[in-house]
Each structure stands twice: as C-alpha cells, then as structure tokens.
Write a protein that holds these residues in place. Structure first.
Motif, mmCIF file in Angstrom:
data_model
loop_
_atom_site.group_PDB
_atom_site.id
_atom_site.type_symbol
_atom_site.label_atom_id
_atom_site.label_comp_id
_atom_site.label_asym_id
_atom_site.label_seq_id
_atom_site.Cartn_x
_atom_site.Cartn_y
_atom_site.Cartn_z
ATOM 1 N N PHE A 37 53.774 45.078 40.715
ATOM 2 C CA PHE A 37 53.156 44.710 39.452
ATOM 3 C C PHE A 37 52.234 43.518 39.717
ATOM 4 N N ARG A 38 51.388 43.229 38.762
ATOM 5 C CA ARG A 38 50.552 42.044 38.894
ATOM 6 C C ARG A 38 50.274 41.438 37.521
ATOM 7 N N GLN A 39 49.979 40.160 37.536
ATOM 8 C CA GLN A 39 49.647 39.467 36.302
ATOM 9 C C GLN A 39 48.408 38.605 36.541
ATOM 10 N N ALA A 40 47.322 39.005 35.923
ATOM 11 C CA ALA A 40 46.084 38.253 36.024
ATOM 12 C C ALA A 40 46.165 37.020 35.132
ATOM 13 N N PRO A 41 45.380 36.010 35.419
ATOM 14 C CA PRO A 41 45.410 34.788 34.599
ATOM 15 C C PRO A 41 45.174 35.081 33.123
ATOM 16 N N GLY A 42 46.089 34.622 32.301
ATOM 17 C CA GLY A 42 45.951 34.792 30.863
ATOM 18 C C GLY A 42 46.253 36.175 30.335
ATOM 19 N N LYS A 43 46.770 37.060 31.192
ATOM 20 C CA LYS A 43 47.048 38.438 30.754
ATOM 21 C C LYS A 43 48.504 38.801 30.984
ATOM 22 N N GLY A 44 48.896 39.946 30.464
ATOM 23 C CA GLY A 44 50.260 40.422 30.633
ATOM 24 C C GLY A 44 50.467 41.051 31.999
ATOM 25 N N ILE A 45 51.710 41.374 32.294
ATOM 26 C CA ILE A 45 52.042 42.008 33.568
ATOM 27 C C ILE A 45 51.621 43.474 33.537
ATOM 28 N N GLU A 46 50.995 43.889 34.608
ATOM 29 C CA GLU A 46 50.453 45.244 34.722
ATOM 30 C C GLU A 46 51.105 45.967 35.897
ATOM 31 N N TRP A 47 51.507 47.216 35.665
ATOM 32 C CA TRP A 47 52.022 48.039 36.756
ATOM 33 C C TRP A 47 50.876 48.415 37.687
ATOM 34 N N VAL A 48 51.151 48.357 39.007
ATOM 35 C CA VAL A 48 50.128 48.655 40.011
ATOM 36 C C VAL A 48 50.436 49.938 40.775
ATOM 37 N N SER A 49 51.658 50.030 41.308
ATOM 38 C CA SER A 49 51.966 51.166 42.161
ATOM 39 C C SER A 49 53.470 51.316 42.324
ATOM 40 N N LYS A 76 63.037 48.325 58.260
ATOM 41 C CA LYS A 76 62.915 46.896 57.976
ATOM 42 C C LYS A 76 63.207 46.560 56.521
ATOM 43 N N ASN A 77 63.576 47.589 55.723
ATOM 44 C CA ASN A 77 63.835 47.368 54.286
ATOM 45 C C ASN A 77 62.680 46.629 53.625
ATOM 46 N N THR A 78 61.500 47.124 53.881
ATOM 47 C CA THR A 78 60.296 46.439 53.424
ATOM 48 C C THR A 78 59.373 47.398 52.690
ATOM 49 N N VAL A 79 58.786 46.919 51.619
ATOM 50 C CA VAL A 79 57.746 47.667 50.926
ATOM 51 C C VAL A 79 56.432 46.917 51.133
ATOM 52 N N ILE A 80 55.387 47.680 51.398
ATOM 53 C CA ILE A 80 54.091 47.100 51.747
ATOM 54 C C ILE A 80 53.023 47.587 50.779
ATOM 55 N N LEU A 81 52.118 46.694 50.440
ATOM 56 C CA LEU A 81 50.961 47.077 49.640
ATOM 57 C C LEU A 81 49.709 46.632 50.388
ATOM 58 N N LEU A 82 48.895 47.603 50.766
ATOM 59 C CA LEU A 82 47.610 47.318 51.401
ATOM 60 C C LEU A 82 46.540 47.317 50.325
ATOM 61 N N LEU A 83 45.795 46.234 50.251
ATOM 62 C CA LEU A 83 44.755 46.084 49.237
ATOM 63 C C LEU A 83 43.399 46.116 49.940
ATOM 64 N N ASN A 84 42.621 47.110 49.651
ATOM 65 C CA ASN A 84 41.291 47.244 50.245
ATOM 66 C C ASN A 84 40.218 47.181 49.174
ATOM 67 N N ASN A 85 39.000 46.884 49.632
ATOM 68 C CA ASN A 85 37.848 46.829 48.710
ATOM 69 C C ASN A 85 38.167 45.983 47.480
ATOM 70 N N LEU A 86 38.684 44.813 47.739
ATOM 71 C CA LEU A 86 39.132 43.959 46.650
ATOM 72 C C LEU A 86 37.981 43.496 45.772
ATOM 73 N N LYS A 87 38.285 43.377 44.491
ATOM 74 C CA LYS A 87 37.317 42.954 43.496
ATOM 75 C C LYS A 87 37.821 41.672 42.828
ATOM 76 N N PRO A 88 36.920 40.889 42.264
ATOM 77 C CA PRO A 88 37.384 39.673 41.570
ATOM 78 C C PRO A 88 38.428 39.969 40.496
ATOM 79 N N GLU A 89 38.338 41.117 39.860
ATOM 80 C CA GLU A 89 39.310 41.458 38.812
ATOM 81 C C GLU A 89 40.691 41.805 39.364
ATOM 82 N N ASP A 90 40.821 41.869 40.683
ATOM 83 C CA ASP A 90 42.142 42.047 41.295
ATOM 84 C C ASP A 90 42.877 40.719 41.427
ATOM 85 N N THR A 91 42.226 39.636 41.107
ATOM 86 C CA THR A 91 42.868 38.324 41.160
ATOM 87 C C THR A 91 44.062 38.297 40.225
ATOM 88 N N ALA A 92 45.235 37.978 40.779
ATOM 89 C CA ALA A 92 46.474 38.014 39.998
ATOM 90 C C ALA A 92 47.629 37.530 40.865
#
Length: 122
Positions: A37-49, A76-92
């Motif tokens: 999930f992610r939460q951008a500044p001033g916004k609610g929590i958003e589901w991502v993946s 490794k009991n690990t979950v990974i998120l690869l973020l590509n082609n990032l945009k300013p609106e991905d800031t969170a």
C-alpha cells in the motif's frame, strides 16, 4: 506480530527505478497473501499490489500497472516490489502488509510493516 520491513526507499529521479523489500518474521509467510500500500502526502492509503500465497497470481492498481512488479521469495520470507519508470505522483510512504484472506482491503490486513518514504523528484 509484525511484518518487519527491510525496505530501502529514498530519493529517485523521474523515470528512475527503486526496489523495496519486506522481510516477514514471526508468522508463517507461506500462509499469507502479501500486499503493498502507499500513502501520498495529504492523501489516504491506497492499495498498490498483491501477490497470492503461492506467488502464482499478482494484481496491480491501474496507476502502477506495467511499471511495478511484485514478487515473493519463500526461502527468505520476503516480498519485493520493483518500481520502474517512477513518476512524481508515485511519491508516498510505502507499506507492506500480510493477509490470511485474498482481500485487498485495509481492514482485512493482519500484519503491517514499517513504512518507507519514496520521493520521486528531479
């Protein structure tokens, strides 16, 4: 019990890439679907993946589809998120979460990791 996060967030330029990971502990990793999930500044929590327990199925929000990739490492009991082609609106602040069900709703998450700030800016 918490999903302890070993994430490496930070500052990245637009169109750049970043890798987030979350190391689960003190629960049976293979029994839980994992989500981001992610939460951008001033916004609610958003589901991502979300990735299913066995890793056989993944889903993404429309805003990140084709740019982000979720995976899990059962050794490794690990979950990974690869973020590509990032945009300013991905800031969170990005959070990992675990759910015993297939739900992607906030209220159905059983465990949460610590958040990490991702800033996309030139």
């Amino acid at each position: 019990l918490m999903c302890t996060a070993g994430v490496w967030g930070g500052l990245v330029q637009p169109w750049g890439s970043l890798r987030l990971s979350c190391a689960a502990s003190r629960f049976t990793f293979s029994s839980y679907a994992m989500s981001w999930f992610r939460q951008a500044p001033g916004k609610g929590i958003e589901w991502v993946s979300t990735i299913t327990r066995d890793g056989g199925s993944t889903s993404y929000s429309d805003s990140v589809k084709a740019r982000f990739t979720i995976s899990r490492d059962k050794e490794k009991n690990t979950v990974i998120l690869l973020l590509n082609n990032l945009k300013p609106e991905d800031t969170a602040v990005y959070y990992c979460a675990a759910a015993a069900s297939t739900s992607v709703l906030l209220r159905d998450m059983d465990y949460w990791g610590k958040g990490t700030l991702v800033t996309v800016s030139s």
